[in-house]
Design an enzyme around this catalytic site. Sequence first.
Site, PDB file in Angstrom:
ATOM      1  N   LYS A  55       0.820  -1.206   0.000  1.00  0.00           N
ATOM      2  CA  LYS A  55       0.000   0.000   0.000  1.00  0.00           C
ATOM      3  C   LYS A  55       0.866   1.274   0.000  1.00  0.00           C
ATOM      4  CE  LYS A  55      -3.996  -2.201   0.189  1.00  0.00           C
ATOM      5  NZ  LYS A  55      -3.812  -3.667   0.217  1.00  0.00           N
TER       6      LYS A  55
HETATM    7  C1  LIG Z   1      -5.304  -4.496   0.783  1.00  0.00           C
HETATM    8  C2  LIG Z   1      -6.779  -4.362   0.802  1.00  0.00           C
HETATM    9  C3  LIG Z   1      -7.558  -4.813   1.866  1.00  0.00           C
HETATM   10  C4  LIG Z   1      -6.994  -5.605   2.995  1.00  0.00           C
HETATM   11  O1  LIG Z   1      -6.017  -4.945   3.693  1.00  0.00           O
HETATM   12  P1  LIG Z   1      -5.175  -5.746   4.813  1.00  0.00           P
HETATM   13  O2  LIG Z   1      -4.510  -4.651   5.576  1.00  0.00           O
HETATM   14  O3  LIG Z   1      -4.198  -6.605   4.081  1.00  0.00           O
HETATM   15  O4  LIG Z   1      -6.124  -6.516   5.611  1.00  0.00           O
HETATM   16  C5  LIG Z   1      -8.913  -4.574   1.850  1.00  0.00           C
HETATM   17  N1  LIG Z   1      -9.496  -3.947   0.823  1.00  0.00           N
HETATM   18  C6  LIG Z   1      -8.790  -3.519  -0.232  1.00  0.00           C
HETATM   19  C7  LIG Z   1      -9.492  -2.810  -1.333  1.00  0.00           C
HETATM   20  C8  LIG Z   1      -7.408  -3.720  -0.292  1.00  0.00           C
HETATM   21  O5  LIG Z   1      -6.714  -3.315  -1.360  1.00  0.00           O
END
Ligand SMILES: *Cc1c(COP(=O)(O)O)cnc(C)c1O
Length: 382
Positions: free
Chosen positions: A178
């Site tokens: 992210k």
């Molecule tokens: C990465 C992501 C998640 C999950 O995030 P985590 O921190 O890995 O649990 C949920 N929704 C979207 C759209 C994502 O890209």
Amino acid sequence: MIELGAPVLGEPEKRALAEVVDSGWLAMGERVRSFEQAFARMHGVEDAVAVSSATAALQVVLATFGIGPGDEVLVPSLSFVATANVVVAAGATPVFVDIEAPERPHMSIEEARARITSSTRAILIMHYAGYTMDVPAWRRLADEYGLFLFEDAAHAAGATGAVGVYSDAAAFSFFANKNLTTGEGGMVLVRGDAPRARMRLMRAHGMTTGTLDRVHGRTTAYDVVECGTNCRMDELRGALGLVQLQRLPEWNECRRGLSTRYRELLAEMLPEVLVPFDRPDPTVAHLFPVLLPPGADRRSVVAAMTGSRVQTSVHYAPIHRFDFYRRRFGALSLPRTERFADGELTLPLHPRLTEADVSRVVATLAEALGRTTGRPSREVAS
Ligand SMILES: *Cc1c(COP(=O)(O)O)cnc(C)c1O
């Protein structure tokens, strides 16, 4: 290899981690608290609750607002599977909503309205690729029907001004890929002192005191007032988050600049490739998705690009077509989501990418499309 995404990690992160180790305190403490406050300040809201992931964040959001069996939650199918999994895990039913259009692959507000029933309790929107949805419009829809509005803001860290401001709660992800990363980690922006206090309980077993209070001898007894879980963030992640947060605006600006460069080159060289969203749309440019022209064989394009050492991905395989969802909820048809997902390709985008890399990616895509559709490849001036 031009990587799809790559975190920026260096000396400041190493120093921050070393300081935590030297401090002798790893569990949730002062650094996590500082990270919550700094994250809230950046997004123009009062306070935030740090957790172990965005998935955990969404789970505590649903628990805090009492979403459970018998409830329906409107969700996009064009998202990471966690967006729907958390609804199923809460015992509620996800109701999938189609996207607006290929140019705007956000959940459609008209279609969402049409799917509201007497069982609908909440709407969960997702800021696809970091492009901010019209949250005030969704707030009005939610208010019209007395629904909660939640945001899956996993792509939208640093999107200030709208994300986390109008909804009941917004969940962010700090997973390794992210815009801001702590390895694993998440944050909730939640309006109102009472829901925020309940969320803090939900994150830590429903216990009325924290470990730090007990260690510091402030109290020895505690009560349990909710059936909570454990999805706390720890100090190592809090320290990483504080360091990363300082550079997030600069990184997001860099992502926007590279996205603009992609748009210019693609408009010039490959006008048949559709780039969703308009350039002036507010974005933190988490991803750079494109839609391949009809008839292009994506598997061959991906293989050709990998062969030229350019990593790509697909965001996303629609959730409603996964085996579990088909078995549980039956076959559904979301034609715009399906058409978009079948032709979508995500190109590399991260702050360590250069404009020369962007040119190479576009040249590689042009060549891959030329080769796989039998048309002559085009040269890209760089
Ligand atoms: C990465 C992501 C998640 C999950 O995030 P985590 O921190 O890995 O649990 C949920 N929704 C979207 C759209 C994502 O890209």
